[in-house]
Motif scaffolding. Sequence first.
Motif, mmCIF file in Angstrom:
data_model
loop_
_atom_site.group_PDB
_atom_site.id
_atom_site.type_symbol
_atom_site.label_atom_id
_atom_site.label_comp_id
_atom_site.label_asym_id
_atom_site.label_seq_id
_atom_site.Cartn_x
_atom_site.Cartn_y
_atom_site.Cartn_z
ATOM 1 N N ALA A 277 -15.225 -45.150 -71.611
ATOM 2 C CA ALA A 277 -14.488 -45.673 -70.669
ATOM 3 C C ALA A 277 -15.143 -45.706 -69.265
ATOM 4 O O ALA A 277 -15.831 -44.681 -69.119
ATOM 5 N N ASN A 278 -15.132 -46.708 -68.553
ATOM 6 C CA ASN A 278 -15.957 -46.840 -67.395
ATOM 7 C C ASN A 278 -15.282 -46.390 -66.296
ATOM 8 O O ASN A 278 -15.658 -46.367 -65.015
ATOM 9 N N ILE A 279 -13.852 -46.205 -66.502
ATOM 10 C CA ILE A 279 -12.760 -45.842 -65.446
ATOM 11 C C ILE A 279 -12.033 -44.568 -65.927
ATOM 12 O O ILE A 279 -11.610 -44.622 -67.050
ATOM 13 N N MET A 280 -11.868 -43.560 -65.001
ATOM 14 C CA MET A 280 -11.129 -42.435 -65.278
ATOM 15 C C MET A 280 -10.023 -42.325 -64.111
ATOM 16 O O MET A 280 -10.374 -42.315 -62.776
ATOM 17 N N VAL A 281 -8.834 -42.248 -64.289
ATOM 18 C CA VAL A 281 -7.466 -42.230 -63.404
ATOM 19 C C VAL A 281 -7.234 -40.618 -63.493
ATOM 20 O O VAL A 281 -6.945 -40.291 -64.526
ATOM 21 N N SER A 282 -7.381 -40.185 -62.385
ATOM 22 C CA SER A 282 -7.034 -38.794 -62.329
ATOM 23 C C SER A 282 -6.327 -38.163 -61.197
ATOM 24 O O SER A 282 -6.365 -38.599 -60.122
ATOM 25 N N THR A 283 -5.735 -36.887 -61.235
ATOM 26 C CA THR A 283 -5.474 -35.935 -60.309
ATOM 27 C C THR A 283 -6.751 -35.205 -59.638
ATOM 28 O O THR A 283 -7.653 -35.632 -60.120
ATOM 29 N N ASP A 284 -6.351 -34.496 -58.650
ATOM 30 C CA ASP A 284 -7.601 -33.789 -58.071
ATOM 31 C C ASP A 284 -8.115 -32.762 -59.420
ATOM 32 O O ASP A 284 -9.108 -31.981 -58.883
ATOM 33 N N LEU A 285 -7.585 -32.541 -60.206
ATOM 34 C CA LEU A 285 -7.974 -31.806 -61.441
ATOM 35 C C LEU A 285 -9.307 -32.230 -61.908
ATOM 36 O O LEU A 285 -10.113 -31.275 -62.099
ATOM 37 N N GLY A 286 -9.568 -33.496 -61.597
ATOM 38 C CA GLY A 286 -10.914 -33.756 -61.887
ATOM 39 C C GLY A 286 -11.808 -34.124 -60.780
ATOM 40 O O GLY A 286 -13.314 -34.717 -60.983
ATOM 41 N N SER A 287 -11.517 -33.293 -59.590
ATOM 42 C CA SER A 287 -12.394 -33.347 -58.646
ATOM 43 C C SER A 287 -13.415 -32.184 -58.421
ATOM 44 O O SER A 287 -14.252 -32.174 -57.524
ATOM 45 N N ARG A 288 -13.233 -31.445 -59.384
ATOM 46 C CA ARG A 288 -14.256 -30.025 -59.294
ATOM 47 C C ARG A 288 -14.286 -29.604 -60.639
ATOM 48 O O ARG A 288 -13.742 -29.796 -61.713
ATOM 49 N N GLY A 289 -15.715 -29.062 -60.751
ATOM 50 C CA GLY A 289 -16.031 -28.711 -62.032
ATOM 51 C C GLY A 289 -16.501 -29.441 -62.976
ATOM 52 O O GLY A 289 -16.880 -29.085 -64.334
ATOM 53 N N LEU A 290 -16.634 -30.776 -62.692
ATOM 54 C CA LEU A 290 -17.086 -31.948 -63.478
ATOM 55 C C LEU A 290 -18.445 -32.223 -63.276
ATOM 56 O O LEU A 290 -18.309 -32.767 -61.942
ATOM 57 N N ASP A 291 -19.438 -32.042 -63.838
ATOM 58 C CA ASP A 291 -20.745 -32.614 -63.377
ATOM 59 C C ASP A 291 -21.060 -33.911 -64.172
ATOM 60 O O ASP A 291 -21.765 -33.618 -65.375
ATOM 61 N N ILE A 292 -20.489 -34.978 -64.016
ATOM 62 C CA ILE A 292 -20.782 -36.033 -64.996
ATOM 63 C C ILE A 292 -21.625 -37.214 -64.127
ATOM 64 O O ILE A 292 -21.511 -37.316 -62.996
ATOM 65 N N PRO A 293 -22.684 -37.201 -64.636
ATOM 66 C CA PRO A 293 -23.888 -38.489 -64.019
ATOM 67 C C PRO A 293 -23.245 -39.543 -63.784
ATOM 68 O O PRO A 293 -22.522 -40.223 -64.747
ATOM 69 N N ASN A 294 -23.980 -40.197 -62.919
ATOM 70 C CA ASN A 294 -23.919 -41.809 -62.540
ATOM 71 C C ASN A 294 -22.334 -42.336 -62.378
ATOM 72 O O ASN A 294 -22.187 -43.318 -62.594
ATOM 73 N N ILE A 295 -21.548 -41.564 -61.626
ATOM 74 C CA ILE A 295 -20.348 -42.029 -60.867
ATOM 75 C C ILE A 295 -20.803 -42.808 -59.957
ATOM 76 O O ILE A 295 -21.293 -42.359 -58.834
ATOM 77 N N LYS A 296 -20.697 -43.960 -59.896
ATOM 78 C CA LYS A 296 -20.922 -44.940 -58.736
ATOM 79 C C LYS A 296 -19.883 -44.954 -57.874
ATOM 80 O O LYS A 296 -19.919 -44.935 -56.615
ATOM 81 N N ASN A 297 -18.689 -45.083 -58.296
ATOM 82 C CA ASN A 297 -17.454 -45.039 -57.144
ATOM 83 C C ASN A 297 -16.617 -44.114 -57.186
ATOM 84 O O ASN A 297 -16.019 -43.603 -58.292
ATOM 85 N N ILE A 298 -15.913 -43.664 -55.777
ATOM 86 C CA ILE A 298 -14.756 -42.909 -55.872
ATOM 87 C C ILE A 298 -13.497 -43.702 -55.281
ATOM 88 O O ILE A 298 -13.932 -44.373 -54.129
#
Length: 437
Positions: A277-298
């Motif tokens: 999946a190249n898109i993740m729709v998330s609450t702020d739960l996904g804003s911390r503690g996730l070290d996912i490489p190569n995220i280009k856009n917020i």
Amino acid sequence: MKIEEITNKLGIKLNDMQEASAQAIIGGNGDLAVLSPTGSGKTLAYLLPVSQLIDELQDEVQTIVIVPGRELALQTTNVLQNMGTGIRSFAAYGGRPTMDEHRVLRRLKPQVVCGTPGRLNDHLDKENIDPSHVKFVVIDEFDKCLEMGFREEMKALLRRMPRQARRILLSATDSEDIQGMVGHAMRLDYRQEDEQVPDRVKVLAVHSPEKDKLEPLGRLLLSFGQDSTIVFVNYRDSVERTAAYLRQMGFTLSAFHGGLDQKAREDALYRFVNGSANIMVSTDLGSRGLDIPNIKNIVHYHLPESEESYVHRVGRTARWQETGQAYFILSANEQVPEYVHAEVTDYEIPENEGAECPQPRMSTLYIGKGKKDKISKVDIVGFLCKKGGLKSADIGRIDVKDHYAYAAIDRKQLKSVLKRIAGEKIKGIRTIVEEIR
């Protein structure tokens, strides 16, 4: 395995903060507080040196890592496994029976246990974890732990740790509570007070003529192509509504929020991490503690509710020395919050009416057998190549759990693979193999 060997294996070069942390942990004997921005690599800053000081021949728990949530617990254990040191680790968190975790602890005999405060206290209460051999107590995302109301649980947990155990605290922000947790520790402060987010992040504004911003969001995502993107909203039901709209457009995505059960959250995160999946729709739960490489856009579909929320959202992109973009979608009565210090450029979405939604390169297969069935990554690769007709280059990340496994494969090959392996056995065992959507 020495630090240099591990970093060569991972293909990384340590930054100044990581170098200084390693020297302080290996060369010192006291407590340490590391203050460094989100995305600067704090997990490796302590795992690398601690790995040098763990006795691999002993089966006792020697390091306790306290984290605010299950995602960071899982991520930390994955980072340690990827280091390839042979050190055994285990993630402990709520949402599953403590007894199930106890069975794994008893069988695995981990030297590092990473967990949430409540679950760690639960295991200590039941004597599932013996703290007497613990050399290091790490508090990762310290500020988040306090924010989530873990203060009393953390204090109770720390009181049960050996007095001689060294405490390592890591945080993106300073706090008066630091001294209470680690006393007069050595401090490594790598924050730049005038740098709210890295200058490697370009901040842009997209103006929506309507209050409902779904239509411009869809067009914006079309303009990104296959770039990895997180869309942040403020409410759980907004995640579901936004995800449903984008799926109807034809996007392949993950939806991530705290209202999902544990497996649904893990599935959503896994598909985003492995490129299915190249898109993740998330609450702020996904804003911390996730070290996912190569995220280009917020993309801020909803405005962040605070400056801290903004900083941690944007911290998902431009990890290490990468670059990234952060977009604000603004309705007529909205403006970029005053706390955003960066120069904000208006962005005009390119004309893309009738364009097809870009699809991710990978798809995820669910395989209904795992470690308990004596199935390994090698077995899965062999099965997919011999029975499914794939080449090794067509296979991405593989994760084998106790009773099932996930495998990422080239999306273009999905239909032919499913057709070829229908009814086939893996290691002589018949099992379910299907796509996770």
